[in-house]
Design a protein around this motif. Structure first.
Motif, PDB file in Angstrom:
ATOM      1  N   SER A 179     -10.847 -38.787   3.562  1.00  0.00           N
ATOM      2  CA  SER A 179     -12.074 -39.071   3.840  1.00  0.00           C
ATOM      3  C   SER A 179     -12.403 -40.225   4.054  1.00  0.00           C
ATOM      4  N   THR A 180     -13.999 -40.508   4.501  1.00  0.00           N
ATOM      5  CA  THR A 180     -14.352 -41.826   4.600  1.00  0.00           C
ATOM      6  C   THR A 180     -14.594 -42.457   3.128  1.00  0.00           C
ATOM      7  N   ARG A 181     -15.048 -41.647   2.349  1.00  0.00           N
ATOM      8  CA  ARG A 181     -15.315 -42.313   0.937  1.00  0.00           C
ATOM      9  C   ARG A 181     -14.076 -42.537   0.030  1.00  0.00           C
ATOM     10  N   ALA A 182     -12.928 -41.543   0.075  1.00  0.00           N
ATOM     11  CA  ALA A 182     -11.744 -41.699  -0.654  1.00  0.00           C
ATOM     12  C   ALA A 182     -10.462 -41.956  -0.045  1.00  0.00           C
ATOM     13  N   GLY A 183     -10.814 -42.308   1.324  1.00  0.00           N
ATOM     14  CA  GLY A 183      -9.438 -42.667   2.142  1.00  0.00           C
ATOM     15  C   GLY A 183      -8.261 -41.503   1.995  1.00  0.00           C
ATOM     16  N   PHE A 184      -7.272 -41.927   1.828  1.00  0.00           N
ATOM     17  CA  PHE A 184      -6.018 -40.653   1.861  1.00  0.00           C
ATOM     18  C   PHE A 184      -5.807 -40.660   0.482  1.00  0.00           C
ATOM     19  N   THR A 185      -5.660 -39.256   0.241  1.00  0.00           N
ATOM     20  CA  THR A 185      -5.767 -38.958  -1.229  1.00  0.00           C
ATOM     21  C   THR A 185      -4.545 -37.889  -1.525  1.00  0.00           C
ATOM     22  N   THR A 186      -4.291 -37.768  -2.690  1.00  0.00           N
ATOM     23  CA  THR A 186      -3.403 -36.563  -3.116  1.00  0.00           C
ATOM     24  C   THR A 186      -3.990 -35.910  -4.681  1.00  0.00           C
ATOM     25  N   PRO A 187      -3.594 -34.704  -4.952  1.00  0.00           N
ATOM     26  CA  PRO A 187      -4.025 -34.161  -6.168  1.00  0.00           C
ATOM     27  C   PRO A 187      -3.268 -34.486  -7.296  1.00  0.00           C
ATOM     28  N   TRP A 214      -8.986 -33.251   6.968  1.00  0.00           N
ATOM     29  CA  TRP A 214     -10.104 -34.134   6.980  1.00  0.00           C
ATOM     30  C   TRP A 214     -11.200 -33.652   6.114  1.00  0.00           C
ATOM     31  N   SER A 215     -11.822 -34.354   5.234  1.00  0.00           N
ATOM     32  CA  SER A 215     -12.936 -34.034   4.346  1.00  0.00           C
ATOM     33  C   SER A 215     -12.517 -33.264   3.166  1.00  0.00           C
ATOM     34  N   THR A 216     -11.097 -33.159   3.161  1.00  0.00           N
ATOM     35  CA  THR A 216     -10.559 -32.880   1.759  1.00  0.00           C
ATOM     36  C   THR A 216     -10.249 -34.141   0.874  1.00  0.00           C
ATOM     37  N   VAL A 223      -3.994 -44.780  -0.511  1.00  0.00           N
ATOM     38  CA  VAL A 223      -4.659 -46.100   0.386  1.00  0.00           C
ATOM     39  C   VAL A 223      -5.734 -45.722   1.088  1.00  0.00           C
ATOM     40  N   GLY A 224      -6.536 -46.917   1.296  1.00  0.00           N
ATOM     41  CA  GLY A 224      -7.671 -46.777   2.090  1.00  0.00           C
ATOM     42  C   GLY A 224      -7.362 -46.332   3.631  1.00  0.00           C
ATOM     43  N   GLU A 247     -13.219 -46.055  13.679  1.00  0.00           N
ATOM     44  CA  GLU A 247     -13.921 -47.454  13.085  1.00  0.00           C
ATOM     45  C   GLU A 247     -13.050 -47.825  12.021  1.00  0.00           C
ATOM     46  N   HIS A 248     -12.181 -47.111  11.336  1.00  0.00           N
ATOM     47  CA  HIS A 248     -11.413 -47.337  10.204  1.00  0.00           C
ATOM     48  C   HIS A 248      -9.999 -47.806  10.500  1.00  0.00           C
TER      49      HIS A 248
END
Length: 279
Positions: A179-187, A214-216, A223-224, A247-248
């Motif tokens: 997501s744009t806000r959190a970047g690439f994430t894991t639980p 996307w958006s999860t 990382v961002g 854009e990112h």
């Protein structure tokens, strides 16, 4: 057996294992394929399972929910294959590469037979097994060690220490969400730390993520978005998401799912790299 009894049995199995497949349920319950699909439709309508290609998985609605490897493997299999084929095109003979744990990176490992003389570092027992079972003598596989997670990643201080002194040409990173806000994430917090260490070993970072990511958002950022040199995704990604990601990330590679269906080697749409002065 009444429909409700059958559905309760299916739901119990989903809660126990994280996922079910239609073909397995047909054999186990002795009913038709259509009957099982109607049962899954009913459970999905009640919000008790999430239907996926060929079956159903448990419903995940928290940033710390982590499905097991088998549950994740039934999500978007065609998309993962398309992404894996596109990613395999980026790997040249003689490359030292890192593969994070995950079902998309595991799919990539299964499509590396045509690339000679590889050194592969991974924190996934499943990926190491795939590479070793290929019977190649020109391949070195390095397994980090560590504590095993529900998604079959090896994580923690042992894994991090094993990675700290390594320098790889490219790292392929699978993620839980983007997501744009959190970047690439894991639980998983430990997996996030280990994946950050793996990402730092690479001269180049390639993130593999299908459109459903996307958006999860998982609980921890690995990382961002702007830290990825390349993001490989599939053509199911909405246009607005593509515009945002362009854009990112330095380069967005879109893998067409239809072209990968039944293919042994992949092709892709033209990538969308940023201009050099924007990197």
């Amino acid at each position: 057996m009444l429909a409700r009894q059958r559905q309760d049995m299916i739901l119990d199995e989903v809660r126990r294992t994280g996922a079910v497949q239609v073909s397995d349920l047909v054999q186990r319950l002795g009913v038709s394929d259509m009957t099982i699909r109607r049962d899954l439709d009913t459970l999905a309508a009640r919000g008790e399972v999430e239907k996926v290609y060929g079956g159903a998985t448990s419903v995940l609605d928290r940033s710390t929910d982590e499905p097991g490897f088998e549950a994740k493997s039934v999500y978007q299999p065609a998309e993962k294959k398309a992404i894996a084929l596109r990613a395999a095109e980026m790997i040249r003979p003689g490359t030292a590469l890192g593969l994070s744990a995950g079902t998309t990176t595991w799919t990539l490992a299964r499509h590396l037979d045509d690339v000679a003389d590889l050194t592969v570092v991974t924190n996934s027992v499943r990926i190491a097994d795939v590479l070793q079972q290929r019977g190649r003598t020109d391949r070195t596989v390095i397994l980090t060690g560590g504590v095993r997670t529900p998604s079959d990643a090896l994580v923690g201080p042992v894994a991090v220490r094993a990675l700290q002194s390594l320098h790889l040409d490219v790292v392929f990173l699978g993620v839980h969400g983007m997501s744009t806000r959190a970047g690439f994430t894991t639980p998983n917090l430990d997996e996030s730390e280990t994946n950050r260490a793996l990402a730092r070993t690479g001269n180049r970072l390639v993130v593999l993520a299908d459109h459903a990511k996307w958006s999860t958002v998982g609980i921890s950022t690995i990382v961002g978005l702007d830290e990825a040199d390349v993001l490989v995704t599939d053509d199911g990604l909405p246009e607005e998401a593509r515009a945002t990601l362009n854009e990112h990330v330095s380069e967005l590679a879109i893998a067409p799912v239809a072209a990968a269906d039944g293919a042994s080697t992949g092709s892709s749409e033209e990538t969308n790299p940023k201009e050099d002065d924007e990197k």
